[in-house]
Design a protein around this motif. Structure first.
Motif, PDB file in Angstrom:
ATOM      1  N   HIS A 170      28.225  38.824  35.866  1.00  9.77           N
ATOM      2  CA  HIS A 170      29.676  38.763  36.028  1.00  9.77           C
ATOM      3  C   HIS A 170      30.190  37.468  35.391  1.00  9.77           C
ATOM      4  CE1 HIS A 170      28.428  41.623  39.115  1.00  9.77           C
ATOM      5  NE2 HIS A 170      29.639  42.148  38.992  1.00  9.77           N
ATOM      6  N   PRO A 184      34.431  39.718  29.101  1.00  9.58           N
ATOM      7  CA  PRO A 184      35.809  39.979  29.522  1.00  9.58           C
ATOM      8  C   PRO A 184      36.688  38.764  29.181  1.00  9.58           C
ATOM      9  CG  PRO A 184      34.256  40.410  31.314  1.00  9.58           C
ATOM     10  CD  PRO A 184      33.504  39.690  30.250  1.00  9.58           C
ATOM     11  N   ILE A 192      40.480  36.977  29.653  1.00  8.45           N
ATOM     12  CA  ILE A 192      41.665  37.007  30.514  1.00  8.45           C
ATOM     13  C   ILE A 192      42.718  36.067  29.942  1.00  8.45           C
ATOM     14  CG2 ILE A 192      42.580  36.477  32.804  1.00  8.45           C
ATOM     15  CD1 ILE A 192      39.818  37.083  33.949  1.00  8.45           C
ATOM     16  N   GLU A 194      44.901  41.599  39.000  1.00  7.12           N
ATOM     17  CA  GLU A 194      44.494  43.009  39.027  1.00  7.12           C
ATOM     18  C   GLU A 194      42.976  43.159  38.968  1.00  7.12           C
ATOM     19  OE1 GLU A 194      46.504  44.974  35.872  1.00  7.12           O
ATOM     20  OE2 GLU A 194      48.515  44.638  36.703  1.00  7.12           O
ATOM     21  N   TYR A 195      42.261  42.078  39.091  1.00  6.73           N
ATOM     22  CA  TYR A 195      40.803  42.098  39.027  1.00  6.73           C
ATOM     23  C   TYR A 195      40.294  41.061  40.019  1.00  6.73           C
ATOM     24  CZ  TYR A 195      42.732  38.698  35.821  1.00  6.73           C
ATOM     25  OH  TYR A 195      43.508  37.724  35.271  1.00  6.73           O
ATOM     26  N   GLU A 196      39.012  41.107  40.302  1.00  2.00           N
ATOM     27  CA  GLU A 196      38.396  40.161  41.226  1.00  2.00           C
ATOM     28  C   GLU A 196      36.986  39.851  40.731  1.00  2.00           C
ATOM     29  OE1 GLU A 196      36.605  42.550  44.805  1.00  2.00           O
ATOM     30  OE2 GLU A 196      38.763  42.967  44.664  1.00  2.00           O
ATOM     31  N   THR A 247      34.463  42.581  39.728  1.00  4.13           N
ATOM     32  CA  THR A 247      34.811  43.568  38.685  1.00  4.13           C
ATOM     33  C   THR A 247      34.688  42.989  37.275  1.00  4.13           C
ATOM     34  OG1 THR A 247      37.167  42.990  38.726  1.00  4.13           O
ATOM     35  CG2 THR A 247      36.422  44.707  40.247  1.00  4.13           C
ATOM     36  N   LEU A 248      34.353  41.695  37.174  1.00  7.99           N
ATOM     37  CA  LEU A 248      34.277  41.046  35.862  1.00  7.99           C
ATOM     38  C   LEU A 248      32.865  41.215  35.303  1.00  7.99           C
ATOM     39  CD1 LEU A 248      36.248  37.817  36.776  1.00  7.99           C
ATOM     40  CD2 LEU A 248      37.097  39.782  35.474  1.00  7.99           C
TER      41      LEU A 248
END
Length: 932
Positions: A58, A106, A108, A260-262, A265-266
Motif C-alpha cells: 500500500h 497511486p 493523489i 474518497e480513499y483510505e 485502498t491505496l
C-alpha cells in the motif's frame, strides 16, 4: 482498533518534496532533444529505492495541486517568498506523473489543500487503525505527524525519524512541533512566527511552560526559565500573540480531510510496460527501457534502485553499461582479533590478484588522524576489519597497532600494482605518519569515477555505491551520530565498526570492477586514469606531507594593517552613504544602494530583490564610488579572515609547516583545487594579496622557486585550432598580445600601443572563455558595436580559431562532451538544454573546457615527471611544495638552485610536444611573492 500490522507498512510519498529536491539536488539533465529530465530521473529513482527498502503493498505519491489553498485565504502572504516554478521544472511534471502512474503507483492530487494535508489525514487514519506508516519527505513540518506508528524517512540522506528522533532533532516532542514552528516561523513558507524567538528560546519556553497558548497564558513564567534573554522575552513577545496564533494555524497540517480513499485502498498496482517503454524511450532512460522491455521483468525486479544510465545523451555515452543492484552479505565479513586470523588474511592478501585497502581513523585531517584500524577485501563479500585502537569502555582486546603495522608493512610497501582504494591518497598520508610508504597502487575508485564523468555524481563512496552498485552503504553518521554528539571511530563498538569498515573495502573492490568495465570502451580515458590521475595522487600526497613554511609574525603584522584599513574603509563607506549601516547585511546594503542612492538595479535575486552580488558590485563600481569601496572592503575582509588571521593557526605542531589538501575529483575540467588553506584563491592582482604570498617562505639556506607555464591556454588554443597565424606567432616567440594587436588593428608590430595590446589581450583571453561581444564591451568599456568589430577582425586574421570554435560547439551537441588533447572527456549536460541561458553557458564551456582541461593535464604530467626525477636523484635539498593554477613551487637549497632550475624548466617544457612550444617562466626569491 485493528491489530498492528506485522507486514509491510503504508508508504506515503511527499511527491512535491521529492520533485523540488530532485530538481535542485541533481545536475541539470536533458535528453538528446534538449528536454529536461533531471527531476524525473531523481524522483523515479528515489521511488524505486523506497520500493526496495520497504516492499509496500500500500503506497501513494501525493503532489500539491495547482492554485491556492485555504492557507492563502487565511494569510495572503503565505509562501509569497517563493519564486515562481522554473520552466525547466514545470515541463517535467506531466511526464513524471505519467511515468509514476505507469509504474503502478497511486497518485493523489487534491484541490484546495496541500500534499501535507492529504498525507497527514492518511497517516492519522493509519495510526488510528494500528497500521505502520512511513512518510517519505524532506519537509521538517511533517515531524508533527510522527507517533508510535508513524515514521519519517528522508531518501536524500537515508535517515529516519521516529518519536525519539523528533525530540533529538528539534529539542521538543512531536506534539509540540506545530508550536515550535509557530514560534520560530518559516522563511520558506513565509510563516511570520514571533520576532526575536530562535531555536534555543523556543525550545526552552515550550519545554518549560507548554504550547503557544500555554505560554501566552503564563507570560510571567518565562523570566524563570534558563535561556539567554528570558527576563525580557515576555515583554518582547506579548504584542505578537495574534501573529503567533496565525502562525500556529498556518503551520498545522490538517488531518481530518474528507477523502474518497483510505490507507487500505491505496494498493500498489501493476506496471503498464508498453506505456513505460514509450515514456522511457522518449526521455532516453536506456537502462530503465531495457528493464521494462525484458520479458522476465516484474514489479519486484523493477523496484531495484537504478544507477544513473541515460539521463542525457552525455550521460549515456559515458555510462551505458552500469551494473544493477548487488548482493552484500555482511555476515561473511570477518573481525580480526587474533594473530591466527591476521596470518590467514596476510596469506589471502598475498595470494590475491588485487585487493582493496582502507584505513579507519580519528580525523579527516590526514596530519591529525590516528589509525584505529584497517580493512581489506580480496573478493566480493570476502572482507575483514583489523581493529588496533578502539578504546571505549568494555572494548575487547585487540592486536597491538605497532605489531600489526610491522606485519603489514612489507605488503603495503610492496611495489606490485595490487592495491585499490577510494581516495587512497588519504590512506597513503595516514600510513606515512606511521613510517609506511604505501606503494603499488593499482587504482582509485574515486578517481576512476571522476575520469569516467566528472559531473555525473559526487565521487564519495556512498554516492558511487548507490550509483554503480545499487547499494546503500552504512553511513558514518549511522554508527557515529551527528553534530556535537558525533563520536570518533575509536569510540565506536566493534560490532558496528567492523561491518562498516569491511563494507568500505568490499564496496571499493566492487566499484573497481564496475568502473573498469565502464572505462574500457571510452577512448583514452583508461590512460587518463592510469597514467595521469592515479600516479599523481602519490605525488600530491608527498607534496601535502612536505607542506610549506609560513612566517606567522609577518602575517600578524599584515592582519593589523588590514584591520586598520578595513576600519577606514567602513568609515569611508558610511560617509559616502550618509549613514552608518551593517556592511554585512544584504537588506541594509540593498536599501542604501537602490533605495537611498537610487543606483541602477543590474540584476535581481530569484525572489525579485535587487542583487548585491560581487558581479553586480563590480559592474556598479565602474561608475560609482560607493560600490567600489564596498568591493574593496569585502576583498580585504575576506583576505584577513581567510589568510592573515587563519594561516598562523594552521601551522602543524609537529612539522612547523602548513599542510594543504589537494583535491583531484572536484572541478569539472580536471584542474586541482585545494583546501585548508585554499592556495588557489590568494589574490595576486592586489598589493595586499601579494603581501600574503610574502609570508610563504623557505628555510634558512634555501630559496623559493616558482615555475609557471606562460600563456598556456592560448598556446593550447593555437595547437587545437591549428590556426597558422597563432601557431606562427608562438613558434617565432612573438609577444602574442602584441602580435594579435598588430593583426586586429592593422599596425606594425613595433608600433602597437599599450592600449592596443591591452585590448588584444582582452580579446585573446575573452575568446578562450567563450566571451560574447557584450562581455568584451564591458571589459574594455567600449560600445558593443566596437567590441563586435574587434572580434570580427580577430576572426578574419585567425580564421582557424573560428572554425575550431564552431566545430567544437557542434561536436559537443552531437556527443555531449568535449575532449582534452590527452582524451579526458568533459561532459556538458546542458548543451541541449531548453533553457537558453544554461545552453549558452554550456556552449561557452565547450570552447574553454578543452583548453583548461588540457592545461590541467599538462601540469599534472609535469608534476609526475618532476617527482620521478626528484626520486631518482634522491636529494633532500629539493622539495616540491605547492601547485597553484599553472605554477609549481619548490623549496631548493641555495647552492643547487641554478642547476635544479634548469632541469625543472626542461622537464616542464618537454612533458608534452604541441604544435607550439611550451614556455616556462621561473622566478627565485626568499618568499613566494619574490619568486613569482
Amino acid at each position: 482498533m485493528m491489530e498492528k500490522q506485522s507486514t509491510s507498512p503504508l508508504v506515503l510519498v511527499d511527491g512535491s518534496s521529492y520533485l523540488f529536491r530532485a530538481f535542485h539536488g541533481l545536475p541539470p539533465l536533458t535528453n538528446s532533444k534538449g528536454q529536461d529530465t533531471g527531476a524525473i530521473y531523481g524522483v523515479v529513482n528515489m521511488l524505486r529505492s523506497l520500493m526496495t527498502t520497504y516492499k509496500p503493498s500500500h503506497i501513494a505519491v501525493v503532489f500539491d495541486a495547482k492554485g491556492k489553498t485555504f492557507r492563502d485565504d487565511i494569510y495572503k502572504e503565505y509562501k509569497a517568498n517563493r519564486p515562481p516554478m522554473p520552466d525547466e521544472l514545470r515541463s517535467q511534471i506531466k511526464p513524471l506523473h505519467k511515468i509514476i502512474s505507469a509504474m503502478g503507483f497511486p497518485i493523489i492530487v487534491e484541490d484546495g489543500v496541500e500534499a501535507d494535508d492529504v498525507i497527514g489525514t492518511l497517516a492519522r487514519q493509519a495510526s488510528e487503525q494500528g497500521i505502520e506508516c512511513v512518510i517519505s519527505t524532506g519537509d521538517k513540518d511533517m515531524a508533527q505527524l510522527v507517533d508510535q506508528h508513524v515514521t519519517l524517512i528522508n531518501t536524500m540522506t537515508n535517515t529516519t525519524m521516529d518519536v525519539d528522533g523528533v525530540t533529538e532533532k528539534f529539542g521538543v516532542p512531536a506534539e509540540l512541533i506545530i508550536d515550535y514552528l509557530a514560534m520560530k516561523g518559516d522563511k520558506v513558507d513565509n510563516i511570520p512566527g514571533i520576532p526575536g524567538v530562535g531555536d534555543k528560546s523556543a525550545v526552552a519556553m515550550l519545554n518549560g511552560i507548554g504550547g503557544v497558548k500555554e505560554i501566552y497564558a503564563n507570560l510571567d513564567k518565562i523570566a524563570t526559565l534558563d535561556f539567554r534573554g528570558a527576563k525580557t522575552m515576555a515583554a518582547k513577545i506579548a504584542q505578537y500573540e495574534e501573529q503567533a496564533m496565525l502562525s500556529y494555524q498556518l503551520a498545522t497540517i490538517e488531518c481530518d480531510l474528507k477523502l474518497e480513499y483510505e490507507p487500505t485502498t491505496l494498493n500498489m498496482g501493476e506496471m503498464d510496460k508498453p506505456e513505460l517503454q514509450t515514456l522511457f524511450a522518449e526521455y532516453e532512460f536506456k537502462r530503465w527501457l531495457a528493464e521494462v522491455s525484458d520479458n522476465d521483468s516484474d514489479v519486484t525486479k523493477a523496484s531495484k534502485p537504478l544507477s544513473t544510465d541515460g539521463e542525457s545523451s552525455a550521460e549515456d555515452s559515458a555510462q551505458s553499461d552500469n551494473t544493477s543492484s548487488q548482493s552484500f552479505d555482511k555476515a561473511k565479513y570477518e573481525l580480526v582479533l587474533t594473530q591466527a586470523q591476521l596470518d590467514e588474511w596476510i596469506s589471502k592478501i598475498n595470494a590475491a590478484e588485487y585487493y582493496a585497502v582502507d584505513t579507519e581513523t580519528t580525523s579527516v585531517d590526514y596530519m591529525q588522524a590516528e589509525l584505529v584500524g584497517l580493512s581489506f577485501a580480496t573478493s566480493e563479500n570476502e572482507a575483514c576489519y583489523i581493529p588496533v585502537a578502539h578504546d571505549y569502555p568494555g572494548a575487547p582486546e585487540q592486536l597491538e597497532r605497532d605489531n600489526v603495522l610491522a606485519q603489514l608493512k612489507p605488503i603495503l610497501e610492496d611495489k606490485s600494482a595490487k592495491k585499490i582504494g577510494q581516495h587512497i591518497k588519504y590512506d597513503k598520508n595516514v600510513l606515512a605518519n606511521y613510517d609506511i610508504s604505501l606503494q603499488g597502487i593499482l587504482s582509485d575508485t574515486m578517481l576512476a569515477s571522476y575520469v569516467l564523468n566528472s559531473v555525473a555524481t559526487r565521487h564519495n563512496m556512498d554516492s558511487l555505491s548507490l550509483k554503480y552498485l545499487g547499494h546503500n552503504t552504512i553511513h558514518f553518521e549511522d554508527i557515529a551520530g551527528k553534530g556535537a554528539k558525533q563520536i570518533t571511530f575509536n569510540q565506536i563498538a566493534l560490532e558496528e565498526a567492523a561491518p562498516y569498515a569491511a563494507e568500505d573495502a568490499d564496496v571499493t573492490l566492487r566499484l573497481h570492477k564496475a568502473l573498469q568495465a565502464l572505462l574500457q570502451d571510452k577512448g583514452e580515458l583508461p590512460s587518463v586514469l592510469n597514467d595521469i590521475e592515479v600516479p599523481l595522487s602519490s605525488v600530491l600526497a608527498k607534496m601535502e606531507q612536505n607542506g610549506v613554511l609560513i612566517d606567522s609574525q609577518l602575517l600578524g603584522q599584515q592582519s593589523q594593517t588590514l584591520a586598520a584599513r578595513i576600519m577606514d574603509l567602513e568609515k569611508e563607506v558610511h560617509d559616502l552613504a550618509g549613514e552608518a549601516f551593517n556592511l554585512g547585511s544584504t537588506k541594509q546594503l540593498q536599501h542604501i544602494l537602490f533605495e537611498k542612492m537610487s543606483l541602477p538595479v543590474v540584476k535581481k535575486t530569484p525572489k525579485g530583490a535587487p542583487s548585491t552580488s560581487e558581479e553586480v558590485l563590480q559592474d556598479l563600481a565602474l561608475e560609482y564610488e560607493l560600490p567600489k569601496k564596498i568591493m574593496e572592503y569585502r576583498g580585504l575582509t575576506k583576505l584577513k579572515n581567510t589568510y592573515t588571521d587563519k594561516l598562523p593557526k594552521m601551522i602543524h605542531h609537529r612539522t612547523g609547516r602548513v599542510h594543504t589538501s589537494y583535491h583531484q575529483a572536484v572541478t569539472a575540467t580536471g584542474r586541482l583545487s585545494s583546501t585548508d588553506p585554499n592556495l588557489q584563491n590568494i589574490p595576486i592582482r592586489t598589493a595586499e594579496g601579494r603581501q600574503v604570498r610574502q609570508a610563504f617562505i623557505a628555510r634558512p639556506g634555501y630559496k623559493v622557486v616558482a615555475a609557471d607555464y606562460s600563456q598556456i591556454e592560448l598556446r593550447i588554443m593555437a595547437h587545437l585550432s591549428k590556426d597558422k597565424g597563432l601557431v606562427s606567432a608562438f613558434s617565432e616567440g612573438k609577444d602574442i598580445h602584441s602580435a594579435t594587436a598588430a593583426e586586429v588593428f592593422d599596425v606594425p608590430l613595433e608600433q602597437v600601443s599599450v592600449n592596443e595590446r591591452r585590448s588584444a589581450k582582452a580579446i585573446n583571453f575573452g575568446l578562450i572563455y567563450g566571451m560574447s561581444a557584450f562581455g568584451l564591451s564591458k571589459q574594455l568599456n567600449i560600445s558593443r558595436y566596437d567590441a563586435q568589430q574587434y572580434m570580427d577582425l580577430y576572426f578574419e586574421r585567425y580564421p582557424g580559431v573560428l572554425t575550431y570554435m564552431e566545430s567544437t560547439r557542434e561536436g559537443a551537441k552531437e556527443t555531449g562532451y568535449v575532449s582534452t588533447v590527452f582524451g579526458r572527456r568533459l561532459y556538458l549536460p546542458d548543451i541541449k538544454a531548453s533553457n537558453a541561458m544554461r545552453r549558452k553557458g554550456a556552449e561557452r564551456a565547450a570552447i574553454n573546457a578543452p583548453m583548461q582541461g588540457t592545461a590541467a593535464d599538462i601540469i599534472k604530467k609535469a608534476m609526475i615527471d618532476v617527482d620521478a626525477w626528484i626520486n631518482d636523484i634522491k636529494d633532500e635539498d629539493i622539495l616540491m611544495i605547492m601547485q597553484v593554477h599553472d605554477e609549481l613551487v619548490f623549496e631548493i637549497k641555495e647552492d643547487r638552485v641554478d642547476e635544479y632550475v634548469a632541469k625543472i624548466k626542461s622537464l616542464m617544457e618537454d612533458t608534452v610536444k604541441l604544435d607550439v612550444p611550451l614556455v616556462v617562466d621561473v622566478g627565485i626569491g626568499n618568499n613566494w611573492d619574490e619568486a613569482h
